[in-house]
Write a protein that holds these residues in place. Structure first.
Motif, PDB file in Angstrom:
ATOM      1  N   TRP A  19       6.564  12.376  17.696  1.00  0.00           N
ATOM      2  CA  TRP A  19       7.827  13.699  17.815  1.00  0.00           C
ATOM      3  C   TRP A  19       8.076  13.652  16.240  1.00  0.00           C
ATOM      4  O   TRP A  19       8.821  14.219  16.032  1.00  0.00           O
ATOM      5  CB  TRP A  19       8.704  13.843  18.596  1.00  0.00           C
ATOM      6  N   GLU A  20       8.296  12.017  15.750  1.00  0.00           N
ATOM      7  CA  GLU A  20       9.156  12.038  14.882  1.00  0.00           C
ATOM      8  C   GLU A  20       8.323  12.439  13.352  1.00  0.00           C
ATOM      9  O   GLU A  20       6.593  12.165  13.190  1.00  0.00           O
ATOM     10  CB  GLU A  20       9.239  10.079  13.956  1.00  0.00           C
ATOM     11  N   ASP A  21       8.390  13.161  12.306  1.00  0.00           N
ATOM     12  CA  ASP A  21       8.086  13.724  11.564  1.00  0.00           C
ATOM     13  C   ASP A  21       7.550  11.924  10.603  1.00  0.00           C
ATOM     14  O   ASP A  21       6.879  12.980   9.946  1.00  0.00           O
ATOM     15  CB  ASP A  21       8.827  14.793  10.925  1.00  0.00           C
ATOM     16  N   ARG A  22       8.003  11.960  10.054  1.00  0.00           N
ATOM     17  CA  ARG A  22       7.776  10.931   9.364  1.00  0.00           C
ATOM     18  C   ARG A  22       6.632   9.744   9.331  1.00  0.00           C
ATOM     19  O   ARG A  22       7.014   8.843   8.998  1.00  0.00           O
ATOM     20  CB  ARG A  22       8.403  10.115   8.288  1.00  0.00           C
ATOM     21  N   LYS A  63       2.287  17.319   6.977  1.00  0.00           N
ATOM     22  CA  LYS A  63       1.413  16.530   5.723  1.00  0.00           C
ATOM     23  C   LYS A  63       1.881  14.784   6.074  1.00  0.00           C
ATOM     24  O   LYS A  63       0.866  14.271   6.182  1.00  0.00           O
ATOM     25  CB  LYS A  63       1.244  16.802   4.337  1.00  0.00           C
ATOM     26  N   THR A  64       3.477  14.620   6.176  1.00  0.00           N
ATOM     27  CA  THR A  64       3.764  13.387   6.682  1.00  0.00           C
ATOM     28  C   THR A  64       3.030  13.072   8.041  1.00  0.00           C
ATOM     29  O   THR A  64       3.119  11.021   7.978  1.00  0.00           O
ATOM     30  CB  THR A  64       5.193  13.145   6.500  1.00  0.00           C
ATOM     31  N   LYS A  65       2.248  13.113   8.263  1.00  0.00           N
ATOM     32  CA  LYS A  65       1.383  13.044   9.830  1.00  0.00           C
ATOM     33  C   LYS A  65       0.414  11.658   9.400  1.00  0.00           C
ATOM     34  O   LYS A  65      -0.016  11.281  10.883  1.00  0.00           O
ATOM     35  CB  LYS A  65       1.235  13.726  10.804  1.00  0.00           C
ATOM     36  N   LEU A  67      -1.383   9.362   6.209  1.00  0.00           N
ATOM     37  CA  LEU A  67      -0.908   8.703   5.215  1.00  0.00           C
ATOM     38  C   LEU A  67      -2.028   8.920   4.169  1.00  0.00           C
ATOM     39  O   LEU A  67      -1.542   9.082   3.047  1.00  0.00           O
ATOM     40  CB  LEU A  67      -1.393   7.229   5.811  1.00  0.00           C
ATOM     41  N   ASN A  68      -3.172   9.545   4.377  1.00  0.00           N
ATOM     42  CA  ASN A  68      -4.092  10.371   3.228  1.00  0.00           C
ATOM     43  C   ASN A  68      -3.846  12.035   2.505  1.00  0.00           C
ATOM     44  O   ASN A  68      -4.098  12.190   1.710  1.00  0.00           O
ATOM     45  CB  ASN A  68      -5.829   9.823   3.769  1.00  0.00           C
ATOM     46  N   LYS A  69      -2.768  12.103   3.245  1.00  0.00           N
ATOM     47  CA  LYS A  69      -2.368  13.613   3.345  1.00  0.00           C
ATOM     48  C   LYS A  69      -1.403  13.308   2.413  1.00  0.00           C
ATOM     49  O   LYS A  69      -0.580  14.169   1.818  1.00  0.00           O
ATOM     50  CB  LYS A  69      -2.192  14.763   4.592  1.00  0.00           C
ATOM     51  N   ARG A  70      -0.186  12.486   2.577  1.00  0.00           N
ATOM     52  CA  ARG A  70       1.043  11.906   2.178  1.00  0.00           C
ATOM     53  C   ARG A  70       1.274  12.508   0.115  1.00  0.00           C
ATOM     54  O   ARG A  70       0.064  11.695   0.148  1.00  0.00           O
ATOM     55  CB  ARG A  70       1.445  11.001   2.616  1.00  0.00           C
ATOM     56  N   GLU A  71       1.953  13.070   0.622  1.00  0.00           N
ATOM     57  CA  GLU A  71       2.022  13.070  -1.579  1.00  0.00           C
ATOM     58  C   GLU A  71       3.265  11.553  -1.816  1.00  0.00           C
ATOM     59  O   GLU A  71       3.355  11.445  -3.040  1.00  0.00           O
ATOM     60  CB  GLU A  71       3.143  14.245  -1.970  1.00  0.00           C
ATOM     61  N   PHE A  72       3.623  11.025  -1.506  1.00  0.00           N
ATOM     62  CA  PHE A  72       4.503  10.331  -1.628  1.00  0.00           C
ATOM     63  C   PHE A  72       4.010   8.670  -0.309  1.00  0.00           C
ATOM     64  O   PHE A  72       3.566   8.967   0.373  1.00  0.00           O
ATOM     65  CB  PHE A  72       6.000  10.179  -1.109  1.00  0.00           C
ATOM     66  N   VAL A  73       4.417   6.990  -1.250  1.00  0.00           N
ATOM     67  CA  VAL A  73       4.080   6.022  -1.186  1.00  0.00           C
ATOM     68  C   VAL A  73       5.256   5.529   0.058  1.00  0.00           C
ATOM     69  O   VAL A  73       4.315   5.270   1.137  1.00  0.00           O
ATOM     70  CB  VAL A  73       3.595   4.952  -2.198  1.00  0.00           C
TER      71      VAL A  73
END
Length: 83
Positions: A19-22, A63-65, A67-73
């Protein structure tokens, strides 16, 4: 889909992380050994149908769910005072 036998406390933690977004699915896999498909199956099994649909809609828009779609590290800033 075959799911491993998990303790109730472990299932609760996986649901909470899902459920957590990040929290990405990769973090759940690293900690509990469940792939994204297995997490989805677990959520479908443990939740009411309406809650599952709401969760799926929410996850597919994040996108945060993944890793390969995240825009930040790195994630959000964490104070040194936090544990």
């Amino acid at each position: 889909m075959k799911l491993p036998n998990l303790e109730l406390q472990t299932i609760d933690r996986i649901i909470e992380m899902a459920w957590e977004d990040r929290t990405p699915f990769e973090a759940i896999e690293a900690q509990f050994g469940l792939e994204e498909k297995q997490v989805i199956a677990l959520m479908r099994q443990q939740m009411k149908p309406s809650s599952f649909r709401m969760w799926r809609e929410r996850v597919t828009q994040r996108k945060t769910k993944h890793l390969n779609k995240r825009e930040f590290v790195a994630g959000r800033f964490k104070s040194q005072n936090q544990k």
